[in-house]
Write a protein that holds these residues in place. Structure first.
Motif, PDB file in Angstrom:
ATOM      1  N   LEU A   1       0.733  -1.135  -0.067  1.00  9.98           N
ATOM      2  CA  LEU A   1       0.015   0.045   0.103  1.00  9.98           C
ATOM      3  C   LEU A   1       0.888   1.142   0.053  1.00  9.98           C
ATOM      4  CD1 LEU A   1      -2.945  -0.991   2.360  1.00  9.98           C
ATOM      5  CD2 LEU A   1      -2.957  -0.784   0.141  1.00  9.98           C
ATOM      6  N   THR A   2       1.945   1.377   0.734  1.00  9.48           N
ATOM      7  CA  THR A   2       2.709   2.592   0.809  1.00  9.48           C
ATOM      8  C   THR A   2       3.483   2.601  -0.645  1.00  9.48           C
ATOM      9  OG1 THR A   2       4.527   1.334   1.885  1.00  9.48           O
ATOM     10  CG2 THR A   2       3.026   2.337   3.467  1.00  9.48           C
TER      11      THR A   2
ATOM     12  N   THR B   1       7.977   6.352  -4.003  1.00  9.34           N
ATOM     13  CA  THR B   1       8.448   5.204  -3.762  1.00  9.34           C
ATOM     14  C   THR B   1       9.470   4.582  -4.838  1.00  9.34           C
ATOM     15  OG1 THR B   1       6.782   4.602  -2.474  1.00  9.34           O
ATOM     16  CG2 THR B   1       7.960   2.817  -3.361  1.00  9.34           C
ATOM     17  N   ARG B   2       9.009   4.853  -6.197  1.00  9.69           N
ATOM     18  CA  ARG B   2       9.690   4.524  -7.410  1.00  9.69           C
ATOM     19  C   ARG B   2      11.124   5.150  -7.507  1.00  9.69           C
ATOM     20  NH1 ARG B   2       7.719   3.944 -13.702  1.00  9.69           N
ATOM     21  NH2 ARG B   2       8.249   6.167 -13.583  1.00  9.69           N
TER      22      ARG B   2
ATOM     23  N   VAL C   1      14.462   2.965  -7.331  1.00 11.77           N
ATOM     24  CA  VAL C   1      15.499   3.327  -8.481  1.00 11.77           C
ATOM     25  C   VAL C   1      16.874   3.596  -7.883  1.00 11.77           C
ATOM     26  CG1 VAL C   1      15.841   4.380 -10.444  1.00 11.77           C
ATOM     27  CG2 VAL C   1      13.711   3.450 -10.397  1.00 11.77           C
ATOM     28  N   ALA C   2      16.861   4.699  -7.215  1.00 13.30           N
ATOM     29  CA  ALA C   2      18.120   5.166  -6.823  1.00 13.30           C
ATOM     30  C   ALA C   2      18.960   4.098  -6.048  1.00 13.30           C
ATOM     31  CB  ALA C   2      18.048   6.267  -5.802  1.00 13.30           C
TER      32      ALA C   2
ATOM     33  N   ALA D   1      22.349  -2.369 -15.371  1.00  9.88           N
ATOM     34  CA  ALA D   1      22.666  -1.050 -16.177  1.00  9.88           C
ATOM     35  C   ALA D   1      21.757   0.143 -15.773  1.00  9.88           C
ATOM     36  CB  ALA D   1      22.719  -1.447 -17.796  1.00  9.88           C
ATOM     37  N   PRO D   2      22.246   1.087 -15.656  1.00  6.46           N
ATOM     38  CA  PRO D   2      21.304   2.343 -15.243  1.00  6.46           C
ATOM     39  C   PRO D   2      20.226   2.794 -16.361  1.00  6.46           C
ATOM     40  CG  PRO D   2      23.761   2.958 -14.847  1.00  6.46           C
ATOM     41  CD  PRO D   2      23.593   1.552 -15.630  1.00  6.46           C
ATOM     42  N   GLY D   3      20.637   2.490 -17.609  1.00  2.00           N
ATOM     43  CA  GLY D   3      19.607   2.991 -18.518  1.00  2.00           C
ATOM     44  C   GLY D   3      18.461   1.977 -18.742  1.00  2.00           C
ATOM     45  N   ARG D   4      18.441   1.009 -17.839  1.00  2.00           N
ATOM     46  CA  ARG D   4      16.889   0.230 -17.732  1.00  2.00           C
ATOM     47  C   ARG D   4      16.222   0.385 -16.772  1.00  2.00           C
ATOM     48  NH1 ARG D   4      18.788  -6.135 -18.480  1.00  2.00           N
ATOM     49  NH2 ARG D   4      16.636  -6.135 -19.189  1.00  2.00           N
ATOM     50  N   PHE D   5      16.542   1.749 -16.031  1.00  5.52           N
ATOM     51  CA  PHE D   5      15.494   2.031 -14.971  1.00  5.52           C
ATOM     52  C   PHE D   5      14.628   3.056 -15.378  1.00  5.52           C
ATOM     53  CE2 PHE D   5      18.687   0.010 -12.246  1.00  5.52           C
ATOM     54  CZ  PHE D   5      17.940  -0.862 -11.705  1.00  5.52           C
ATOM     55  N   ALA D   6      13.475   3.476 -14.906  1.00  2.66           N
ATOM     56  CA  ALA D   6      12.695   4.451 -15.204  1.00  2.66           C
ATOM     57  C   ALA D   6      12.936   5.702 -14.427  1.00  2.66           C
ATOM     58  CB  ALA D   6      11.137   4.288 -15.195  1.00  2.66           C
ATOM     59  N   GLU D   7      12.553   6.874 -14.654  1.00  2.00           N
ATOM     60  CA  GLU D   7      12.962   8.138 -14.183  1.00  2.00           C
ATOM     61  C   GLU D   7      11.743   8.722 -13.478  1.00  2.00           C
ATOM     62  OE1 GLU D   7      15.921   9.068 -13.449  1.00  2.00           O
ATOM     63  OE2 GLU D   7      16.945   7.844 -14.748  1.00  2.00           O
ATOM     64  N   GLY D   8      11.673   9.045 -12.643  1.00  2.00           N
ATOM     65  CA  GLY D   8      10.588  10.006 -11.735  1.00  2.00           C
ATOM     66  C   GLY D   8       9.479   9.073 -11.213  1.00  2.00           C
ATOM     67  N   PRO D   9       8.319   9.800 -10.768  1.00  2.00           N
ATOM     68  CA  PRO D   9       7.381   8.748 -10.207  1.00  2.00           C
ATOM     69  C   PRO D   9       6.743   8.061 -10.931  1.00  2.00           C
ATOM     70  CG  PRO D   9       7.239  11.080  -9.474  1.00  2.00           C
ATOM     71  CD  PRO D   9       8.176  11.154 -10.529  1.00  2.00           C
ATOM     72  N   ALA D  10       6.134   6.811 -10.634  1.00  3.61           N
ATOM     73  CA  ALA D  10       5.361   6.201 -11.414  1.00  3.61           C
ATOM     74  C   ALA D  10       3.961   6.632 -11.879  1.00  3.61           C
ATOM     75  CB  ALA D  10       4.636   4.835 -10.797  1.00  3.61           C
TER      76      ALA D  10
END
Length: 422
Positions: A68-69, A75-76, A80-81, A90-99
């Protein structure tokens, strides 16, 4: 053997183990809430003194609370950080910013539960198992341990049985390392799917990339038009002044007033261009995407014509002072590019420039005779961007521009709607 050691205790394995311990630390508040919920079953033993069933019951209560939290926006980015630094992906495979969107939030919640759930188990085992395994491994070397409850548990009625504790304790430690490595590999495999960009994230990234490319293209046009024109004009004026000075030195006759005017034009052109160059480089240094360039407008047209040389016939119809700033700025650059091409190819011929404001349209027409020999000027395939930049500037304002040979002259024509500035 070396590969197995690296898989269990190498730098990547240690980072992933630390990543799991971070998950276990994050899970602790949820686990404590679970022990409060299951308080009647603890028999007064406190949160750390209840039965194993109660401990795992609190674990089961904490996982839905963590899910829930995980729906909160931060959270994302937080997950991610941490995963980017410790998970070995690999860093490029992560999303940026909130979901964004239900699907991305659900994937984030799934990751959060997986990270905290696996981290809690590995963290608990990392705290409890090593002391026990070391005690078992030390049984052959300690009579006190063999006579303790631990020895009674292992039924060490025969002394030689104690020596089985040494390999058994070591196997426990290796098993813990293997479990931590397997859990870390599981998280690393799941991270791109659960924390990777969604279609909405890819759209936002594409829009951001398009905006960055548009800014870079705009700065490139400004540099090309400003610096390219200045170099062409300065070269022309310096060459003309040199020929006059050579005539004075050779024959004693020549117009030194013309040399003075040429040097003045060179000074004005270079000073103006240095200011424009500083403005463009300032935007590049600051990294701003929406900064406004301090580019001149049609109010600086007279200085531009003076710097281009004496053979420019300028005609202006209409009040240009009331033009929108964007239209005035882009029109100035179009005239500047036309003069740059003219002074490069027209040689000693007169360049005709006509600027007319009629209703809601600004018309710019520039003509110069084509050279008697040699091909007509065209956009250079090896990087010439001037005429292409003129067309881009006109399109951005909702207008049009064209250039080419017409009746023995090179003609540049642009029409800009006065209300089309964006």
């Amino acid at each position: 053997m070396r590969r197995a050691w690296q898989a269990l205790f190498g730098q990547r394995a240690r980072r992933r183990w630390l990543h799991l311990i971070v998950g276990g630390a994050l899970f602790m508040p949820y686990w404590l809430v679970g022990t409060v919920v299951l308080g009647p079953l603890t028999d007064g033993g406190g949160p750390f003194g209840g039965s194993l069933l109660v401990q795992f019951g609190a674990y089961g209560v904490g996982l839905p609370l963590a899910a829930l939290t995980a729906l909160f926006p931060l959270t994302r980015p937080m997950s991610v950080a941490v995963a980017r630094a410790l998970c070995g992906v690999a860093p490029g495979r992560f999303a940026e910013g909130p979901a964004r969107g239900a699907e991305a939030k659900a994937r984030t919640a799934g990751w959060f539960v997986l990270h905290l759930g696996a981290g809690a188990l590995v963290s608990g085992a990392s705290l409890a198992l090593p002391p026990f395994a070391l005690s078992v491994a030390a049984l052959p070397f300690s009579a006190a341990l063999r006579e303790s409850e631990l020895g009674a548990f292992w039924h060490l009625d025969r002394p030689w049985l104690a020596w089985a504790g040494l390999p058994l304790g070591l196997l426990m430690l290796l098993g813990l390392a293997a479990a931590a490595a397997a859990a870390g590999a599981l998280l690393a495999a799941a991270a791109p799917r659960l924390l990777g960009p969604s279609p909405a994230d890819r759209l936002v990234a594409a829009e951001r990339r398009a905006a960055e490319l548009a800014v870079r293209n705009r700065l490139a046009r400004e540099l090309h038009d400003s610096v390219g024109h200045a170099l062409s004009a300065v070269t022309l004026q310096a060459g003309a002044a040199r020929r006059v000075v050579d005539g004075v030195l050779d024959t004693g006759a020549g117009d030194l007033g013309f040399v003075r005017e040429a040097l003045t034009a060179i000074e004005e052109t270079t000073r103006r261009t240095v200011g424009e160059l500083d403005a463009v480089l300032g935007l590049l240094r600051s990294g701003e995407d929406d900064g406004e360039l301090a580019a001149p407008g049609l109010e600086a047209l007279d200085a531009l014509v003076r710097g281009a040389g004496p053979r420019v016939a300028l005609t202006v119809r209409g009040d240009l002072a009331g033009l929108p700033e964007a239209v005035s700025r882009e029109a100035y650059r179009i005239v500047q590019e036309g003069l740059t091409n003219a002074v490069r190819y027209a040689r000693d011929e007169t360049v005709t420039a006509r600027i007319a404001l009629s209703g809601d349209e600004l018309e710019i027409i520039m003509e110069n005779p084509l050279p008697a020999t040699g091909p007509a000027p065209v956009a250079r395939p090896d990087g010439g961007r001037g005429l292409r930049g003129v067309a881009e500037r006109a399109r951005l304002l909702g207008g049009a521009a064209e250039a080419g040979p017409v009746d023995g002259c090179w003609r540049l024509a642009a029409r800009l709607p006065v209300g089309g500035a964006r």
